[in-house]
Design an enzyme around this catalytic site. Structure first.
Site, mmCIF file in Angstrom:
data_model
loop_
_atom_site.group_PDB
_atom_site.id
_atom_site.type_symbol
_atom_site.label_atom_id
_atom_site.label_comp_id
_atom_site.label_asym_id
_atom_site.label_seq_id
_atom_site.Cartn_x
_atom_site.Cartn_y
_atom_site.Cartn_z
ATOM 1 N N LYS A 13 -3.418 2.640 11.221
ATOM 2 C CA LYS A 13 -4.658 2.149 9.314
ATOM 3 C C LYS A 13 -4.133 1.159 9.011
ATOM 4 O O LYS A 13 -4.844 0.596 8.289
ATOM 5 C CB LYS A 13 -4.792 3.771 8.565
ATOM 6 N N LYS A 14 -2.596 1.012 8.784
ATOM 7 C CA LYS A 14 -1.942 0.180 7.828
ATOM 8 C C LYS A 14 -0.904 -1.354 8.312
ATOM 9 O O LYS A 14 -1.154 -2.170 7.852
ATOM 10 C CB LYS A 14 -0.662 1.029 6.875
ATOM 11 N N THR A 68 -8.367 11.341 -2.205
ATOM 12 C CA THR A 68 -8.408 10.400 -2.815
ATOM 13 C C THR A 68 -9.799 10.329 -3.038
ATOM 14 O O THR A 68 -10.639 9.941 -4.531
ATOM 15 C CB THR A 68 -8.283 9.598 -3.177
ATOM 16 N N ARG A 98 -7.715 16.259 17.114
ATOM 17 C CA ARG A 98 -7.027 16.831 16.841
ATOM 18 C C ARG A 98 -7.048 17.634 16.087
ATOM 19 O O ARG A 98 -6.618 18.934 16.405
ATOM 20 C CB ARG A 98 -5.842 15.990 16.133
ATOM 21 N N ASP A 107 0.611 -0.996 0.674
ATOM 22 C CA ASP A 107 -0.053 -0.215 0.424
ATOM 23 C C ASP A 107 1.153 0.727 -0.126
ATOM 24 O O ASP A 107 1.881 1.179 0.393
ATOM 25 C CB ASP A 107 -1.214 -0.227 1.430
ATOM 26 N N LYS A 108 0.264 2.863 0.016
ATOM 27 C CA LYS A 108 0.634 3.891 0.092
ATOM 28 C C LYS A 108 0.088 4.724 0.908
ATOM 29 O O LYS A 108 -1.488 4.220 0.691
ATOM 30 C CB LYS A 108 1.022 3.765 -2.338
ATOM 31 N N HIS A 109 1.001 5.640 0.787
ATOM 32 C CA HIS A 109 0.509 6.891 1.697
ATOM 33 C C HIS A 109 1.127 7.826 1.481
ATOM 34 O O HIS A 109 2.042 8.292 1.233
ATOM 35 C CB HIS A 109 -0.376 6.293 3.877
ATOM 36 N N SER A 110 0.059 9.147 1.708
ATOM 37 C CA SER A 110 0.532 10.376 1.365
ATOM 38 C C SER A 110 0.232 11.530 2.171
ATOM 39 O O SER A 110 -1.073 11.299 2.735
ATOM 40 C CB SER A 110 0.363 11.237 -0.114
ATOM 41 N N SER A 151 -0.939 7.926 13.636
ATOM 42 C CA SER A 151 -2.396 7.331 12.935
ATOM 43 C C SER A 151 -1.989 6.801 11.262
ATOM 44 O O SER A 151 -3.502 6.243 11.377
ATOM 45 C CB SER A 151 -2.959 8.693 12.720
#
Length: 579
Positions: free
Chosen positions: A221-222, A154, A202, A114-117, A217
């Site tokens: 999730k990952k 996204t 937050r 997976d990828k996160h930004s 955070s």
């Protein structure tokens, strides 16, 4: 009279006697859990929270016994006092374990990536990267978010495609991965509920920029996804959370370190976010540009970032021998149509009418625009007509003021649940580095409402920065890659080095806990090596290390570095030789 005792027995302890600890005495009672005010006070005063403390806090958040004021106070204490690596790892685990865990077939173990930004302007990388990775044999269970503030989301972009459904159960996600190899979904209430509560808190307590809270955070999730590898795109610059590369690097190292502590292979890329990524900003417009990239065309900076991030993931997960080979596989998936085919499968599997999915993926740019939401009006802005020269070079298009104006026009939201104008956006008609004649169009704004106000027009015009220097090639937004500490290998000469002697390629996993960055020549322990401004610099982490390079056969031994030298930090490696 004293009680009689037989061999091997001991008198019972007196009440309150703690001198007889261990297996020979009575078992120690479990310590009473600390109350929330005590935990808040400990962290406020710079103390370290134990695993039991952190898990107790997270449990109180989830079961509702923690008051909103207490949650806010703890978040602020963490923001001001920080957390060490162990505390952050425990917090990440506690958040991940607050809800349901995703379970996949055992055969998928090494395929899950997976990828996160961290968020940017015009960042449509996920729309392209997920299907491209699926085309390369990966399974991509991407859990994404919505836009808030000036950054796009996204999920919002995908929902500009009629029928696309981001709400999917874990069971439905598995079916999607079986059918398309990828899915892009929202975070459900069953997955990491504690993070949802803390994230909302937050946002209203000025603690969004806390490194341990950001890390927990993102990674929580990952962790529930059961990934083989993860790459995180950490943005820095004028339109990012972190204004400079140094602050972004600190987060990147924290993410990589905590990931390693949790057994997750994480790489963090530092990428510039001063100008928009690509040429389009806005939900439907960014879908169009993502489709163009999957046609093998589109803006070079978008393609560059997709292939680099994808190459790192394929290498980390064992699907490619080197990052360069992984990047080449991703590029091939974009060029041969296999990424676009996976995207079509994902659209149809997530609720889009199959005929619409097919038309979007096979149509021309003009045909695609007819199938997606469109703004009612278009308005072009011209380059300033006044100036000492008839033309100027586009030095920069500032992303932040552009995004802020589009947000005002309805492309973004200020509150969760606020409706969006999916067709609102902007197209850049110029590239950074090109010559622009004065008085010619440089931006096309897509709007639903009345004409731009004077303030909005001024803000947009000030986003365009012109100079009198010669045209130049736009640098890649990819600045640096921080890899996990398990990556260990050796330096070897590249093909370029064997002919010129001025640089070396890095074998897969060359260093331990360090990073690469295109910062020009740094030099080696013995002498300088002139490799040019586009060379890679090898930089170690805070713990000094020196690596011994073992030359391969046929190496010429030039460039001020000799066979068997011990190399210090900053050893130059050209980007073209990265392999």
């Amino acid at each position: 009279m004293a009680a009689s005792m037989t061999r091997g027995t001991r008198a019972p302890p007196r009440p309150g006697d703690l001198s007889r600890e261990g297996t020979q005495g009575l078992p120690d009672p479990s310590p009473e859990p600390k109350q929330l005010p005590e935990l808040i006070r400990m962290k406020r005063d710079g103390g370290r929270l134990s695993e039991a403390d952190i898990r107790g806090f997270v449990a109180a958040v989830v079961n509702g016994s923690a008051q909103g004021t207490q949650i806010g106070a703890m978040l602020m204490a963490i923001r001001l006092r920080g957390m060490d690596l162990k505390e952050t790892s425990v917090l990440t685990q506690a958040l991940a374990q607050s809800g349901q865990q995703l379970e996949w077939p055992e055969a998928w173990r090494q395929q899950l990536v997976d990828k996160h930004s961290t968020g940017g302007v015009g960042d449509k990388v996920s729309l392209v990267l997920a299907p491209a990775l699926a085309a390369c044999g990966c399974k991509v269970p991407m859990i994404s978010g919505r836009g808030l503030g000036h950054t796009g989301g996204t999920l919002d972009k995908l929902e500009s495609i009629p029928g696309f459904n981001v709400i999917q159960s874990p069971e439905q996600m598995q079916v999607l991965l079986e059918q398309a190899g990828c899915c892009i979904v929202g975070q459900s209430e069953q997955l990491v509920p504690a993070d949802g509560i803390l994230y909302a808190a937050r946002d209203v307590t000025a603690t969004v920029d806390s490194l341990p809270l950001i890390t927990a955070s993102i990674l929580s999730k990952k962790v529930v996804e059961g990934l083989s590898a993860l790459v995180i795109d950490v943005k820095f610059g004028g339109a990012a959370v972190f204004p400079n590369q140094e602050q972004a690097r600190e987060l990147a190292r924290t993410l990589v370190g905590v990931g390693a502590d949790l057994g997750l292979r994480v790489a963090a890329a530092l990428t510039a976010m001063d100008k928009p990524l690509g040429r389009c900003v806005g939900n439907a417009l960014e879908v169009e540009e993502a489709l163009l990239c999957m046609d093998g065309a589109g803006p070079s900076d978008l393609r560059d970032l997709v292939t680099r991030l994808g190459g790192a993931l394929l290498w980390l997960s064992g699907h490619a021998g080197t990052q360069a080979q992984g990047a080449a596989r991703v590029a091939a998936a974009l060029d041969d149509g296999s990424a676009l085919g996976r995207f079509e499968l994902m659209l149809a599997a997530q609720g889009v009418d199959p005929s619409l999915a097919r038309a979007l993926c096979s149509g021309s740019p003009a045909e695609r625009r007819e199938l997606l939401p469109r703004a009612r009006e278009q308005e072009e802005l011209l380059a300033p007509a006044d100036g000492p020269l008839p033309a100027g070079t586009v030095e920069l298009v500032r992303a932040l003021p552009l995004a802020q104006v589009l947000h005002e026009l309805g492309a973004g939201r200020s509150r969760a649940g606020e409706p969006l104008r999916l067709g609102v956006g902007a197209e850049l008609l110029v590239d950074v580095g090109q010559k622009l004649s004065r008085g010619t169009p440089w931006l096309r704004v897509h709007r639903d409402g009345p004409a731009l106000s004077g303030l909005q027009r001024r803000a947009l015009q000030e986003a365009l920065v012109l100079s009198d220097r010669a045209p130049f090639t736009t640098p890649s937004p990819f600045a640096e890659l921080v890899l996990p500490p398990h990556c260990a290998g050796r330096l070897r000469p590249s093909a370029h080095a064997r002919s010129s002697g001025d640089a070396y390629a890095l074998a897969a996993g060359v260093w331990r806990g360090g990073s690469l960055s295109p910062r020009g020549v740094r030099g080696a322990e013995r002498g300088e090596s002139e490799a040019g401004a586009d060379s890679w610099a090898w930089s170690t982490d805070a713990r000094p290390r020196r690596e011994v390079w073992t030359p391969g056969p046929g190496w010429g031994g030039r460039g001020g570095v000799n066979r068997g030298d011990t190399l210090g930090s900053g050893f130059p490696v050209p980007a073209a030789a990265w392999g």
